[in-house]
Design a protein around this motif. Structure first.
Motif, PDB file in Angstrom:
ATOM      1  N   ALA A  85      42.840  28.659  41.873  1.00 17.58           N
ATOM      2  CA  ALA A  85      43.907  29.455  41.260  1.00 17.58           C
ATOM      3  C   ALA A  85      43.683  29.574  39.758  1.00 17.58           C
ATOM      4  O   ALA A  85      43.787  30.657  39.172  1.00 17.58           O
ATOM      5  CB  ALA A  85      45.264  28.812  41.551  1.00 17.58           C
ATOM      6  N   ILE A  86      43.360  28.450  39.115  1.00 16.93           N
ATOM      7  CA  ILE A  86      43.041  28.463  37.683  1.00 16.93           C
ATOM      8  C   ILE A  86      41.824  29.332  37.430  1.00 16.93           C
ATOM      9  O   ILE A  86      41.786  30.138  36.484  1.00 16.93           O
ATOM     10  CB  ILE A  86      42.798  27.023  37.186  1.00 16.93           C
ATOM     11  N   TYR A  87      40.821  29.197  38.279  1.00 22.34           N
ATOM     12  CA  TYR A  87      39.569  29.947  38.117  1.00 22.34           C
ATOM     13  C   TYR A  87      39.825  31.446  38.086  1.00 22.34           C
ATOM     14  O   TYR A  87      39.370  32.153  37.180  1.00 22.34           O
ATOM     15  CB  TYR A  87      38.631  29.579  39.266  1.00 22.34           C
ATOM     16  N   PHE A  88      40.558  31.938  39.056  1.00 24.69           N
ATOM     17  CA  PHE A  88      40.770  33.381  39.143  1.00 24.69           C
ATOM     18  C   PHE A  88      41.695  33.886  38.031  1.00 24.69           C
ATOM     19  O   PHE A  88      41.428  34.925  37.425  1.00 24.69           O
ATOM     20  CB  PHE A  88      41.330  33.747  40.520  1.00 24.69           C
ATOM     21  N   CYS A  89      42.778  33.176  37.748  1.00 23.66           N
ATOM     22  CA  CYS A  89      43.714  33.646  36.727  1.00 23.66           C
ATOM     23  C   CYS A  89      43.079  33.648  35.342  1.00 23.66           C
ATOM     24  O   CYS A  89      43.208  34.619  34.587  1.00 23.66           O
ATOM     25  CB  CYS A  89      44.968  32.774  36.735  1.00 23.66           C
ATOM     26  N   VAL A  90      42.392  32.569  35.001  1.00 30.88           N
ATOM     27  CA  VAL A  90      41.796  32.472  33.664  1.00 30.88           C
ATOM     28  C   VAL A  90      40.633  33.446  33.515  1.00 30.88           C
ATOM     29  O   VAL A  90      40.449  34.048  32.445  1.00 30.88           O
ATOM     30  CB  VAL A  90      41.350  31.023  33.379  1.00 30.88           C
ATOM     31  N   SER A  91      39.837  33.632  34.569  1.00 29.89           N
ATOM     32  CA  SER A  91      38.740  34.597  34.477  1.00 29.89           C
ATOM     33  C   SER A  91      39.276  36.009  34.304  1.00 29.89           C
ATOM     34  O   SER A  91      38.701  36.817  33.560  1.00 29.89           O
ATOM     35  CB  SER A  91      37.838  34.516  35.713  1.00 29.89           C
ATOM     36  N   GLY A  92      40.389  36.329  34.967  1.00 27.37           N
ATOM     37  CA  GLY A  92      41.003  37.641  34.772  1.00 27.37           C
ATOM     38  C   GLY A  92      41.533  37.829  33.368  1.00 27.37           C
ATOM     39  O   GLY A  92      41.365  38.897  32.763  1.00 27.37           O
ATOM     40  N   LEU A  93      42.166  36.793  32.812  1.00 29.80           N
ATOM     41  CA  LEU A  93      42.664  36.878  31.439  1.00 29.80           C
ATOM     42  C   LEU A  93      41.507  37.037  30.461  1.00 29.80           C
ATOM     43  O   LEU A  93      41.579  37.831  29.512  1.00 29.80           O
ATOM     44  CB  LEU A  93      43.473  35.624  31.104  1.00 29.80           C
ATOM     45  N   THR A  94      40.423  36.305  30.695  1.00 32.96           N
ATOM     46  CA  THR A  94      39.253  36.425  29.824  1.00 32.96           C
ATOM     47  C   THR A  94      38.686  37.835  29.866  1.00 32.96           C
ATOM     48  O   THR A  94      38.334  38.416  28.827  1.00 32.96           O
ATOM     49  CB  THR A  94      38.165  35.421  30.248  1.00 32.96           C
ATOM     50  N   ALA A  95      38.581  38.408  31.064  1.00 34.96           N
ATOM     51  CA  ALA A  95      38.060  39.771  31.191  1.00 34.96           C
ATOM     52  C   ALA A  95      38.940  40.770  30.463  1.00 34.96           C
ATOM     53  O   ALA A  95      38.445  41.713  29.837  1.00 34.96           O
ATOM     54  CB  ALA A  95      37.930  40.139  32.665  1.00 34.96           C
ATOM     55  N   ALA A  96      40.255  40.582  30.542  1.00 35.88           N
ATOM     56  CA  ALA A  96      41.173  41.491  29.849  1.00 35.88           C
ATOM     57  C   ALA A  96      40.996  41.414  28.333  1.00 35.88           C
ATOM     58  O   ALA A  96      41.077  42.422  27.631  1.00 35.88           O
ATOM     59  CB  ALA A  96      42.613  41.166  30.227  1.00 35.88           C
ATOM     60  N   ILE A  97      40.746  40.210  27.822  1.00 36.43           N
ATOM     61  CA  ILE A  97      40.537  40.043  26.383  1.00 36.43           C
ATOM     62  C   ILE A  97      39.185  40.608  25.953  1.00 36.43           C
ATOM     63  O   ILE A  97      39.067  41.280  24.926  1.00 36.43           O
ATOM     64  CB  ILE A  97      40.648  38.555  26.003  1.00 36.43           C
TER      65      ILE A  97
END
Length: 446
Positions: free
Chosen positions: A69-81
């Motif tokens: 869950a952390i992996y997917f959420c944080v990777s998505g936030l990183t991609a958005a940034i």
């Protein structure tokens, strides 16, 4: 069509690759290799690592499910940034740094012995993935191809499935031989050893940087009027504020939020769910390879014709088939039927990610792809993070997977309805003047 800029030299690999072939296809193959190791370890490794982590440390399914869950959420936030910076400066520096951290953090998974350590490692793993994989590869291929974009992306995303076919069984055997302590450092080293030469030796962000045009077109032959209109739409600059005011943006975002909650929730728990039915963890782990194999076949097949069909309708069909396959898997005890339905599920899984990229590129073009795709990818990755933890919590509450997997199927049917709204704005307000400067990465940026 806008003429290419004066060419810089092709990367070192171009000296050894056969000539007479549009260099964009080599870029697509290189991206496939990057996706194989990066996403293969990061995505397909999750269901393989889940049960050994749980068993080795006595953690519950829900506790371990927080890591993906952390992996997917944080990777998505990183991609958005990172997305707008990829548009502006090119992705290569992000890919290099991300791939190195990706491999190092994967190696650390095998030595954690506390939950907080597991979550921290997956947080760093996620940042690296968000920098180096999905958004970077999609931004590259969106610039290299317009007419043949679906085929190019099908080649590239085949690497994701090859990661499942090749790396999932290897990871399982390594775990059997020496546990996570042996498996994860080997897989992490594989990411770094593969990614660095490919990024430095093959990857070019924009064809104009090497004196070419998308699809290998010639600047001396003006395109037909219909194609010119498509090119101009691709070269339009979108701000994020403009994009979020369109129905198409929300149609894509909601649809892929729902389907990735469902799809990832099932995939991450697939091995644990099927272990008892199939008789062993190795057999259950092999279902990941079957899923990935089906994904390869279907993605390449879809890539051949997806450039010439209504992609919304095609996406609806994929969603409906996926939801129905999951429902049938959980309501059969037949082992042969389980294998067959796993293959059917695999026929849809890879194309889901590809259709997300294609729809964003079709509606919002190449110039602002990173910025817009970053936001939509964030929603999808949050969905991917919520899926495994949601399935884990409902599993622990109900004592089985029937209820959570039924819910995932229903969400996928709802996603099929939402995608029907993913259409271009009828009268978009021009946000900027299209031109060579808009579609070209700065000299030396990537």
């Amino acid at each position: 069509m806008t003429a290419p800029t004066p060419a810089r030299a092709l990367p070192p690999a171009a000296r050894f690759l056969p000539g007479g072939w549009f260099y964009g296809w080599y870029v697509a193959i290189a991206c496939s290799l990057l996706m194989m190791v990066g996403v293969g370890v990061g995505y397909y490794g999750l269901p393989i690592f889940l049960k050994p982590l749980r068993d080795a440390h006595g953690w519950s399914t829900a506790e371990v499910s927080w890591a993906p869950a952390i992996y997917f959420c944080v990777s998505g936030l990183t991609a958005a940034i990172v997305g707008p910076y990829v548009d502006r400066y090119g992705p290569r520096r992000f890919m290099l740094i991300g791939s190195i951290i990706n491999g190092a953090s994967a190696a650390l998974i095998g030595i954690v012995d506390q939950l907080w350590q597991l979550y921290l490692v997956y947080f760093v793993f996620a940042v690296a993935f968000g920098m180096s994989s999905n958004i970077a590869v999609n931004a590259i291929l969106t610039r290299w191809f317009i007419r043949r974009r679906a085929l190019a992306m099908s080649i590239s995303f085949t690497g994701v499935s090859l990661g499942g076919v090749i790396l999932a069984p290897i990871a399982s055997r390594l775990i059997d031989a020496g546990g996570l302590e042996l498996a994860t450092p080997i897989l992490g080293a594989l990411v770094i050893i593969t990614a660095i030469p490919v990024i430095l030796g093959v990857i070019v962000f924009d064809p104009r940087d090497v004196g070419m045009l998308p699809d290998g077109d010639s600047a001396d032959a003006p395109p037909p009027a219909a194609r010119q209109a498509v090119i101009e739409a691709q070269m339009r600059t979108w701000t994020r504020a403009e994009a979020v005011r369109t129905v198409g943006f929300w149609g894509i975002l909601v649809a892929f939020l729902l389907v990735l909650i469902a799809q990832t929730g099932y995939v991450v728990h697939q091995v644990t769910f099927l272990e008892d039915r199939l008789g062993s963890r190795s057999a259950a782990a092999f279902t990941i390879s079957v899923t990935a194999f089906g994904s390869i076949i279907a993605r390449l097949a879809v890539g051949i014709f997806a450039d010439n069909v209504d992609r919304r309708l095609l996406t609806v069909i994929l969603f409906v088939v996926q939801a129905t396959a999951i429902l049938l898997i959980i309501h059969t005890e037949s082992v042969p039927a389980t294998w067959a339905l796993t293959l059917v599920f695999g026929l849809t899984i890879g194309n889901v990610y590809m259709m997300q990229s294609l729809l964003v590129g079709e509606i919002f073009g190449m110039v602002s792809f990173g910025a817009v795709f970053g936001l939509i990818s964030l929603a999808g990755q949050v969905g991917s993070g919520l899926g495994p933890i949601g399935v884990g919590l409902i599993h622990d509450a109900t004592g089985g997977y029937t209820v959570p997997f039924t819910i995932t199927a229903i969400l996928t049917y709802l996603a099929a309805v939402a995608i029907l709204f993913a259409r271009p704005a009828k009268s978009p307000q021009q946000a900027g003047t299209p031109g060579a400067a808009a579609v070209r990465s700065p000299s030396g940026a990537d």
